[in-house]
Motif scaffolding. Structure first.
Motif, PDB file in Angstrom:
ATOM      1  N   GLY A   7       0.826  -1.193   0.000  1.00  0.00           N
ATOM      2  CA  GLY A   7       0.000   0.000   0.000  1.00  0.00           C
ATOM      3  C   GLY A   7       0.858   1.240   0.000  1.00  0.00           C
ATOM      4  O   GLY A   7       1.179   1.781   1.056  1.00  0.00           O
ATOM      5  N   PRO A   8       1.275   1.721  -1.189  1.00  0.00           N
ATOM      6  CA  PRO A   8       2.191   2.860  -1.247  1.00  0.00           C
ATOM      7  C   PRO A   8       1.509   4.215  -1.086  1.00  0.00           C
ATOM      8  O   PRO A   8       2.196   5.230  -1.009  1.00  0.00           O
ATOM      9  N   GLU A   9       0.158   4.254  -1.037  1.00  0.00           N
ATOM     10  CA  GLU A   9      -0.526   5.540  -0.965  1.00  0.00           C
ATOM     11  C   GLU A   9      -0.108   6.296   0.291  1.00  0.00           C
ATOM     12  O   GLU A   9      -0.151   5.762   1.389  1.00  0.00           O
ATOM     13  N   PRO A  10       0.308   7.555   0.151  1.00  0.00           N
ATOM     14  CA  PRO A  10       0.715   8.331   1.324  1.00  0.00           C
ATOM     15  C   PRO A  10      -0.484   8.664   2.209  1.00  0.00           C
ATOM     16  O   PRO A  10      -1.608   8.835   1.735  1.00  0.00           O
ATOM     17  N   ILE A  11      -0.235   8.720   3.498  1.00  0.00           N
ATOM     18  CA  ILE A  11      -1.236   9.115   4.484  1.00  0.00           C
ATOM     19  C   ILE A  11      -0.698  10.330   5.213  1.00  0.00           C
ATOM     20  O   ILE A  11       0.431  10.316   5.709  1.00  0.00           O
ATOM     21  N   SER A  12      -1.490  11.384   5.262  1.00  0.00           N
ATOM     22  CA  SER A  12      -0.985  12.626   5.839  1.00  0.00           C
ATOM     23  C   SER A  12      -1.859  13.185   6.949  1.00  0.00           C
ATOM     24  O   SER A  12      -1.521  14.213   7.529  1.00  0.00           O
ATOM     25  N   SER A  13      -2.968  12.520   7.253  1.00  0.00           N
ATOM     26  CA  SER A  13      -3.847  13.058   8.282  1.00  0.00           C
ATOM     27  C   SER A  13      -4.585  11.936   9.005  1.00  0.00           C
ATOM     28  O   SER A  13      -4.686  10.815   8.506  1.00  0.00           O
ATOM     29  N   ARG A  14      -5.098  12.264  10.173  1.00  0.00           N
ATOM     30  CA  ARG A  14      -5.920  11.333  10.936  1.00  0.00           C
ATOM     31  C   ARG A  14      -7.156  10.932  10.140  1.00  0.00           C
ATOM     32  O   ARG A  14      -7.598   9.777  10.199  1.00  0.00           O
ATOM     33  N   ASP A  15      -7.721  11.867   9.372  1.00  0.00           N
ATOM     34  CA  ASP A  15      -8.890  11.549   8.547  1.00  0.00           C
ATOM     35  C   ASP A  15      -8.568  10.459   7.531  1.00  0.00           C
ATOM     36  O   ASP A  15      -9.422   9.618   7.214  1.00  0.00           O
ATOM     37  N   ASP A  16      -7.341  10.472   6.996  1.00  0.00           N
ATOM     38  CA  ASP A  16      -6.932   9.417   6.061  1.00  0.00           C
ATOM     39  C   ASP A  16      -6.971   8.047   6.735  1.00  0.00           C
ATOM     40  O   ASP A  16      -7.343   7.043   6.118  1.00  0.00           O
ATOM     41  N   LEU A  17      -6.583   7.989   8.017  1.00  0.00           N
ATOM     42  CA  LEU A  17      -6.585   6.732   8.748  1.00  0.00           C
ATOM     43  C   LEU A  17      -8.007   6.242   8.992  1.00  0.00           C
ATOM     44  O   LEU A  17      -8.275   5.043   8.907  1.00  0.00           O
ATOM     45  N   ILE A  18      -8.878   7.166   9.309  1.00  0.00           N
ATOM     46  CA  ILE A  18     -10.284   6.795   9.501  1.00  0.00           C
ATOM     47  C   ILE A  18     -10.868   6.269   8.191  1.00  0.00           C
ATOM     48  O   ILE A  18     -11.544   5.241   8.159  1.00  0.00           O
ATOM     49  N   TRP A  19     -10.566   6.953   7.107  1.00  0.00           N
ATOM     50  CA  TRP A  19     -11.071   6.528   5.803  1.00  0.00           C
ATOM     51  C   TRP A  19     -10.515   5.158   5.428  1.00  0.00           C
ATOM     52  O   TRP A  19     -11.209   4.333   4.828  1.00  0.00           O
TER      53      TRP A  19
END
Length: 454
Positions: A7-19
């Motif tokens: 999973g190379p997609e970057p994560i930059s926020s807590r909302d990304d983790l929830i999603w």
């Protein structure tokens, strides 16, 4: 936890983790069943553990399994697992425990066929090397220092960290085996209801599948020593997660919990970077020591979620984690129990009605006492065995409602029969083993390798 998640997609926020968790929501028509089970390899001649290397080692078994279409997974030149399209994957736990993480399947008949086919393959290859496999929750006679270490980078990191955070983490890693089932959810509300039922009833699953009464050749005073080991492995990442029963629980709260669980590693360029004890919150801000300025990817997040070990957990699906390893029939029974409870709405509602007024203290008391007393654990004027009867009736109704036949007249309820026998006799698998030890086995655990091997 043994195969890294891509999973190379970057994560930059807590909302990304929830999603990332919300992406697990699936319509009921797409719900599947994924069964994982571990087993101990042993030398047939003397019941000793099996090393990785050598002409008749674990690597040789993995190589032999490739005849069935499995493809190699390597790390630093070591063959450490296998994968196949539509076949799931095979991985190695720290002490060489063989794990099948099965494919996502539609019904329990398919699941049980998968288990049967896998065990047939394993037995064929292992027999060529005079190796057998044992389904038990804990090694019955091996000392920890006798058990070989598999050549996987994460296990070196985890081994050193476990020495700092609990007294039994290394026993969990090297001397235990489990069977688990992975299940889907349709929405945040569905996830919350299923997770609450799953955690509340996990001690019951521990009792029904209790199968680890021996340590180093003697009774250890427990029915599920594997479950007891988890009580002091790493309490920052294990346990009964009582916050899930709070009003408003959902994906956001699980993300906050996971962010506060210390990290183990980051995987970069084929190497494990030791970040034990550090914070994923810092990683999310680009402030992880040693990786300054680097942000996590979705793969990093998914890998972190696999290092969190509560009694049940969520990723893009839900894992039920309370059962000891066991024989073929109970590998099939574990998913049957949970599918019957969680995949039919009427049964899920009935199960929730049964447990919704249980208190945090009651749930924790069950968790603490069940490894030793099993179905005889006192509960609300009766025993956990009384609860088991109700739960199996609910599960049976759920499987009946699913109406998934095998084409020969049997539905999925046939896989509950082994559990119904346990409850009817009020006797766990561990108690059966203890009776043999104190009777026909004449105080020896060695016969378990002959009589209970796959």
């Amino acid at each position: 936890m043994s195969i890294l998640v891509a999973g190379p997609e970057p994560i930059s926020s807590r909302d990304d983790l929830i999603w990332a968790l919300e992406r697990g929501n699936k319509p009921k028509a797409d719900w599947r069943i994924g069964t994982e089970h571990e087993k101990f390899p042993f030398r047939l001649k003397d019941h000793s553990p099996v090393a990785y290397d050598g002409e008749h080692g674990i690597r040789a078994i993995l190589e032999g399994m490739r005849r069935f279409g499995w493809k190699p997974i390597e790390e630093d030149g070591y063959l450490i697992g296998l994968e196949g399209e539509g076949m799931g994957n095979i991985s190695l736990e720290p002490g060489g425990q063989f794990e099948l993480s099965g494919a996502p399947l539609e019904n329990l008949h398919q699941t049980c066929s998968e288990v049967h086919d896998h065990l047939a393959q394993v037995k064929e290859v292992a027999a060529e090397h005079d190796i057998g496999f044992l389904g038990l929750g804990f090694t019955p006679n091996w000392r920890r220092d006798e058990i070989p270490v598999m050549p996987k980078g994460r296990y070196k990191i985890m081994t050193e960290y476990m020495k700092k955070v609990g007294t039994m983490g290394l026993d969990m890693m090297y001397r235990s085996c489990t069977v688990q089932v992975n299940l889907d959810f349709s929405s945040e509300a569905d996830m919350a209801q299923k997770l609450r039922v799953g955690v509340a009833l996990q001690p019951l699953a521990t009792a029904l599948f209790a199968n680890s009464p021996f340590t180093e050749g003697k009774p250890n005073g427990y029915l599920s020593y594997r479950s007891h080991v988890w009580t002091d492995t790493d309490n920052e990442r294990a346990g009964m997660v009582p916050f899930i029963f709070e009003e408003g629980f959902g994906f956001e709260r699980w993300v906050d919990y996971a962010l506060d669980v210390p990290m183990y590693f980051v995987f970069r360029d084929g190497k494990y970077i030791d970040v034990t004890g550090q914070s994923f919150r810092d990683f999310l801000k680009g402030e992880l020591p040693g990786l300054k300025g680097e942000l996590p990817t979705r793969g990093d997040w998914n890998n972190h979620l696999t290092t969190i070990f509560p009694e049940a957990r969520i990723k893009n699906y839900m894992e039920m984690r309370g059962a000891d390893g066991g024989p073929w029939s109970r590998i099939c029974a574990l998913p049957a129990l949970w599918v019957g409870l969680l995949y039919d709405q009427n049964s899920l509602d009935a199960a929730w009605d049964l447990v919704k007024d249980w208190t945090d203290e009651e749930r924790q008391t069950l968790r603490n006492e069940v490894p030793r007393t099993g179905l005889n654990t006192p509960f609300r004027g009766g025993t956990l065995g009384d609860v088991a009867k109700q739960v199996l009736n609910i599960s049976r109704a759920g499987l009946t409602a699913r109406a998934q036949g095998d084409g020969a007249g049997a539905d999925e309820t046939i896989f509950l029969s082994t559990l119904e026998d346990i409850v009817h006799m009020n006797r766990t698998p561990a108690e059966e083993l203890l009776a043999l030890y104190n009777g026909r086995w004449n105080g020896s655990v060695e016969p378990v390798f002959d009589e209970f091997a796959f």
